[in-house]
Design a protein around this motif. Structure first.
Motif, PDB file in Angstrom:
ATOM      1  N   LYS A  58       0.727  -3.564  -5.394  1.00 39.07           N
ATOM      2  CA  LYS A  58       0.261  -2.313  -4.800  1.00 39.07           C
ATOM      3  C   LYS A  58      -1.119  -1.952  -5.323  1.00 39.07           C
ATOM      4  O   LYS A  58      -1.484  -2.291  -6.436  1.00 39.07           O
ATOM      5  CB  LYS A  58       1.240  -1.177  -5.109  1.00 39.07           C
ATOM      6  CG  LYS A  58       2.595  -1.394  -4.489  1.00 39.07           C
ATOM      7  CD  LYS A  58       3.516  -0.235  -4.760  1.00 39.07           C
ATOM      8  CE  LYS A  58       4.888  -0.503  -4.155  1.00 39.07           C
ATOM      9  NZ  LYS A  58       5.798   0.597  -4.369  1.00 39.07           N
ATOM     10  N   ALA A  88       5.561   1.822   3.276  1.00 38.61           N
ATOM     11  CA  ALA A  88       4.449   0.884   3.108  1.00 38.61           C
ATOM     12  C   ALA A  88       4.633  -0.353   3.986  1.00 38.61           C
ATOM     13  O   ALA A  88       3.679  -0.808   4.640  1.00 38.61           O
ATOM     14  CB  ALA A  88       4.319   0.480   1.641  1.00 38.61           C
ATOM     15  N   ASP A  89       5.845  -0.889   4.027  1.00 37.42           N
ATOM     16  CA  ASP A  89       6.096  -2.089   4.827  1.00 37.42           C
ATOM     17  C   ASP A  89       6.016  -1.796   6.323  1.00 37.42           C
ATOM     18  O   ASP A  89       5.483  -2.600   7.093  1.00 37.42           O
ATOM     19  CB  ASP A  89       7.448  -2.691   4.469  1.00 37.42           C
ATOM     20  CG  ASP A  89       7.451  -3.360   3.103  1.00 37.42           C
ATOM     21  OD1 ASP A  89       6.361  -3.562   2.523  1.00 37.42           O
ATOM     22  OD2 ASP A  89       8.547  -3.669   2.602  1.00 37.42           O
ATOM     23  N   SER A  97       2.388  -1.475   7.208  1.00 34.83           N
ATOM     24  CA  SER A  97       1.768  -2.795   7.272  1.00 34.83           C
ATOM     25  C   SER A  97       2.089  -3.488   8.596  1.00 34.83           C
ATOM     26  O   SER A  97       1.201  -4.064   9.242  1.00 34.83           O
ATOM     27  CB  SER A  97       2.245  -3.650   6.095  1.00 34.83           C
ATOM     28  OG  SER A  97       1.652  -4.920   6.151  1.00 34.83           O
ATOM     29  N   ASN A 108      -0.585  -4.514  11.548  1.00 36.23           N
ATOM     30  CA  ASN A 108      -0.666  -5.865  12.120  1.00 36.23           C
ATOM     31  C   ASN A 108      -0.545  -5.822  13.636  1.00 36.23           C
ATOM     32  O   ASN A 108      -1.281  -6.523  14.347  1.00 36.23           O
ATOM     33  CB  ASN A 108       0.408  -6.772  11.522  1.00 36.23           C
ATOM     34  CG  ASN A 108       0.129  -7.138  10.085  1.00 36.23           C
ATOM     35  OD1 ASN A 108      -1.003  -7.065   9.616  1.00 36.23           O
ATOM     36  ND2 ASN A 108       1.166  -7.518   9.361  1.00 36.23           N
TER      37      ASN A 108
END
Length: 106
Positions: free
Chosen positions: A18, A52-53, A56, A60
């Protein structure tokens, strides 16, 4: 990373690197409930990791959705010998800014 890959990642619980930067956000109540429910489904995965995932994966998908806009400059040829033009859309400027921001973040 696809959303399916996220589910697999959460099941295997790998370590994540992180940044020292922190971002505070306020979620819609329904979104917060979904984040908490996902965190509950995967022991050892906290709500921060879920957010956070998911962010992400959404970034993308956003990058993949940026349309190619052919510019005036031919930069290559395809397998048929036709010119391939440099992207004049948002992508090149966006990627340049990402590199600049990444170098500042560490």
């Amino acid at each position: 990373m696809s959303f399916r890959a996220l589910l697999e990642k959460w099941q295997s619980q790998p370590a994540v690197t992180k940044t020292p930067a922190q971002y505070q956000i306020r979620l819609d109540v329904d979104d917060a409930a979904r984040v908490e429910a996902l965190a509950d489904l995967f022991p050892g995965i906290d709500a921060e990791t879920v957010i956070a995932d998911l962010l992400s994966a959404a970034l993308n998908a956003t990058e993949a959705a940026m349309p190619y806009e052919p510019g005036d400059e031919a930069v290559a040829q395809d397998e048929f010998g036709d010119p391939v033009y440099a992207d004049a859309g948002l992508t090149p400027d966006y990627l340049k800014r990402v590199r600049e921001k990444r170098s500042k973040l560490g």
